[in-house]
Design a protein around this motif. Structure first.
Motif: not given
Lengths: 315, 283, 303
Positions: A53, A57, A272, A282, A286, B120-121, B124-125, B131, B133, B209-210, B223-227, C21-22, C24
């Protein structure tokens, strides 16, 4: 209960269904083993994945700017007023500087402490010192960095008479504290592994305990100690939060420990978050990540090889 | 005489090295506890921040740290246990196994920010978790994996070979033997690995951090998809990016103390479990 | 065996709670306004938001920092309603916005006089723009070259996502910053650094170092700046100097939105530029919108 199960099993073995059951059981076994095999290979997969990766990148940056742009210039200024520059030499230099400074502090301190633990310490002292070292190892890097700002910073400016303490020296002190536990515990293991016969022979020949330690134990454990130091070095190179908070983050090329510097890890951590995805800047981050990965990989590999040769030598 | 003298000086130097190391730890603890203890109170631990973070508590950060560590452990522990079972029970000594062990040792040396880049790669992407939990937890799980593998292996190694051999001699399949005769005795030891993994994940900042950490969120993650807010990131921002650093310095110390206390609690309970477990195995 | 059962139960309970929780649903307050961006503006806008929320219960406004660049990026990615920006959007950003379907809509809510701060023990009291430029470029590196003590100058600056960083570089330094300039995380960190550093110099938003009554924050000294070596030097502490342009480093503080606002969003912005809002701006140490920008706002439909 078990007798009933056994009886059932024996009954089943005699029938076709029983044979099939054994067959499907074997298949189940094979599948389970394959499952664990995959799981076991996970480590290799992840390591390879990280490298791949980073490489994929980083490649667009190399393609667009060429390798010389990165490794031939000490000027890192991707958001320049005029021309963006991506030279990482000053960043590499800064990382190596703090690491070197950290090792200069941590090696004598760590090996001495390890020698103390293995040769001099009474049981009671060990019971105090060993947990203390484990606690030290558990302190998170952000807390150490925080103390770098509030404690070490004013201390440096007072002791060295400089106007502020957000410097490479600050980073070195903090990194030394963070790599001490690694160096101490592994060096102590190495010293303890010295065959008692060596020490007894030395003492029998009339050497003092100190001479035995310095001339027999340490040289005998040297590979283990060096491996420990390399691991501590890898830890120092890769540390992020501590240097991010305490070294001032000035990307200049300097060899002065009392100046602010910016390490590779701090650069990634700062930039970043502000860089749009999939731009040259970006990808350039990397490149730094790849160099970091390569450096820590090489250091760890050397440490491994030393340990392997050492263990083989012992046999 | 000279020998004696040299020995005394030498040993004094070694002792002073040990004293210095304890001194470092002492100064760190003294500063954090001294400045942070006065800030800790029940409201501090259970309330949300107010007035632009200058008042109130740090509960969302504590919860966030707990949540992301939970995700970490949910992923890292089974995978770690599975890899350890393979390495210790199934794998034959050979190049593949040696390579795997090499990879594990190398993974534990990879810088945390590189794990952050990877996270991140990948999460997240590419996997489009954003971004969250989940992204942060998965990234931390990768970071913790070498630790859980090593701890699980240690636990498996302490189970005597005779346990396995006995079961196999009675005709059990390998997995059956592992499941009934090895795992129940190794699992408590693996618990040590779980707790150590939790302690490690809770203190890391760079990987989150990111991938999901935020300084200010008006509500708890739904939810799991929240910051999420997290103790180490909270400390970092309070110490460097807040708009009134001087005013929130006490809160920063309080956050540092809570984080340190949490990690110390986890580490000491791991050590305690390991001790109890080893005692049990001996008897 | 007991411990095994306990672990199993614990695992099952955790999984159950996790699934609960998930699954919700993620509800958000219907009237939630998200504001992100400039560190210079974060405290100011937070105070404005709090005053507005008191008058309009039921509206939730969340203000976070991260730098002007981060705020604008969030606007383009549709992750914020308002981007606080202490600089103007660049051409690249405007193009990226339009490409993403975001129409940048600008409102000016306050005026800032970027203050040059040094340690109170530093005898230097004024600089001209040329000296300032050369200091931050790195050409002048010792205080004695500008009439101060024989000390190496410590430069305190920001990171590239900061609007103040970009603005100061474009209008004062007009070149790259010295690589020895330390990249601090926010205005407050620069102030903290200067307070401890006899040889420090930094640039901060005025609201961080001056109170409404014109009192300078203890521990820092604000330099008077002159347009050139012959001109008179002015201080940003006095409002008139900034409002009438005598202080040479002033800038509008902006909001960028996606298209013309309506509903609660519009009400909030109207509140900010109203006399009540501008009084809060003053209280935070910043200055009210300059006349030219008041006219600009009016043209955009916000009076």
């Amino acid at each position: 209960m078990n007798e009933i199960v056994l009886e059932e099993g024996v009954k089943k073995l005699g029938t076709r269904a029983g044979v099939q059951q054994i067959g499907s059981q074997r298949l189940k076994e094979k599948l389970i083993e394959k499952f664990f095999l995959l799981n076991g290979m996970l480590a290799i997969l992840i390591l390879g994945g990280i490298f791949a990766l980073l490489f994929f990148k980083a490649y667009p940056a190399f393609q667009e700017l060429g390798v010389i742009e990165f490794f031939g210039s000490p000027v890192w200024n991707p958001t320049s007023y005029s021309k963006a520059q991506y030279g990482i030499l000053s960043l590499i230099n800064s990382s190596l500087m703090v690491t070197l400074g950290a090792l200069l502090i941590a090696i004598p301190l760590g090996v001495a402490c390890a020698a103390f633990l293995s040769d001099i310490a009474s049981l009671k002292m060990r019971e105090i010192l060993k947990p203390a070292i484990e606690i030290l190892a558990g302190i998170p890097s952000v807390v150490v960095g925080f103390l770098g700002i509030v404690l070490v910073n004013p201390m440096i400016s007072r002791v060295f008479g400089v106007s502020h303490g957000l410097t490479a020296l600050n980073g070195s002190i903090l990194l030394a504290i963070m790599s001490l536990p690694t160096i101490i515990s592994l060096s102590e293991d190495a010293l303890r592994a010295v065959p008692p016969s060596y020490k007894e022979a030395s003492l029998a020949l009339g050497a003092s305990r100190w001479q035995t330690l310095v001339r027999v134990s340490v040289p005998s454990a040297l590979s283990g100690i060096i491996a420990a130091i390399m691991l501590g070095m890898g830890r120092a190179i890769g540390e992020t939060m501590t240097v991010l908070m305490a070294t001032g983050n000035a990307p200049a090329l300097t060899f002065n420990f009392l100046e602010a510097i910016q390490t590779m890890t701090a650069t990634i951590a700062i930039e970043l978050g502000e860089v749009p995805y999939n731009t040259t800047h970006y990808y350039a981050l990397f490149v730094i990540g790849l160099v970091l990965f390569a450096m820590t990989f090489v250091v760890n590999l050397i440490s491994d090889l030393i340990l392997q040769k050492y263990q083989e030598g012992e046999r | 005489m000279k020998k004696k003298c040299a020995e005394r000086i030498g040993f004094a130097l070694l002792s002073s090295a040990a004293v210095l190391v304890i001194l470092f730890l002492g100064i760190i603890l003294w500063d954090i506890i001294g400045n942070g203890l006065g800030v800790i109170s029940w409201p501090f631990l259970t309330q949300s921040p107010r007035e632009g973070m200058t008042e109130g508590g740090i509960f969302p950060a504590i919860l966030g740290t707990f949540l992301v560590s939970l995700i970490t452990v949910v992923f890292a522990v089974p995978l770690g246990m599975g890899a350890a079972i393979y390495l210790n029970e199934y794998a034959l000594a050979g190049r593949m196994t040696r390579l795997t062990r090499l990879a594990i040792r190398n993974l534990s040396g990879v810088p945390s920010i590189v794990y952050g880049l990877f996270g991140v790669v990948l999460f997240v992407q590419m996997m489009k978790f954003g971004t969250s939990v989940l992204s942060a937890g998965l990234t931390l799980a990768l970071l913790t994996l070498p630790l859980t593998i090593t701890a699980s292996e240690e636990a498996l190694k302490t189970v005597p070979k005779s346990y396995r051999e006995g079961a196999l001699a009675l005709g059990a399949t390998q997995w059956y033997a592992i499941r009934t005769n090895v795992l129940p005795y190794a699992v408590p030891g693996m618990l040590t690995g779980v707790i150590l993994g939790l302690a490690r994940a809770a203190g890391e900042t760079a990987p989150i951090l990111f991938t999901g950490a935020a300084f200010f969120l008006p509500h708890l993650p739904k939810s799991l998809f929240d910051q999420f807010m997290a103790l180490p990131y909270h400390l970092y921002i309070l110490a460097t990016q807040h708009h009134d650093i001087a005013k929130v310095r006490p809160i920063a110390y309080g956050t540092a103390l809570v984080l340190l206390g949490l990690i110390l609690l986890l580490s000491t309970s791991a050590i305690y479990f390991r001790y109890r477990y080893r005692q049990r195995m001996r008897s | 065996m007991k411990r095994e059962n306990f672990i199993h139960v614990l695992a099952r309970v955790s999984i159950f709670l996790g699934v609960l929780w998930f699954s919700a649903s993620s509800l958000q307050a219907a009237d939630m306004i998200q504001i992100k961006g400039s560190d210079s503006e974060v405290n100011l806008v937070q105070n404005l938001a709090e005053a507005f929320m008191k008058k309009n219960p039921g509206t939730d406004i969340a203000v976070t920092g991260g730098g002007s660049g981060t705020g604008i990026a969030a606007l383009i990615n549709r992750r914020t309603d308002i981007a606080n920006s202490s600089r103007e959007m660049s051409k690249e950003e405007e193009e990226a916005a339009k490409k993403a379907g975001v129409m940048p809509f600008r409102i000016v809510v306050a005026t800032d006089g970027i203050s040059i701060v040094v340690h109170p023990g530093n005898p230097v009291s004024k600089l001209d723009l040329e000296q300032l430029r050369r200091i931050f470029k790195g050409d002048i590196s010792n205080w004695k070259d500008v009439g101060g003590p024989d000390l190496k100058i410590s430069l305190y600056g920001r990171q590239s996502n900061s609007g103040t960083f970009v603005f100061f570089r474009a209008f004062v330094v007009k070149a790259d910053y010295s690589p020895h300039m330390m990249a601090m995380n926010g205005n407050a960190q620069i102030v903290e650094g200067i307070q401890r550093d006899k040889a420090g110099i930094g640039y901060v938003a005025v609201g961080y170092v001056v109170s409404e009554k014109g009192e300078v924050k203890p521990g820092v000294k604000i330099l008077r700046i002159a347009k050139d070596a012959q001109a008179e030097a002015f201080s940003p502490v006095k409002m008139e100097n900034v409002m009438n342009g005598k202080y040479p480093i002033s800038r509008p503080l902006n909001h960028y939105l996606n298209g013309k606002p309506s509903g609660k969003l519009l009400e909030f912005i109207k509140f900010e530029v109203s006399p009540e809002g501008q009084a809060i701006v003053r209280k935070q140490g910043f200055f009210p919108v300059q006349q030219q920008w008041v006219d600009f706002n009016k043209k955009e439909g916000v009076r």
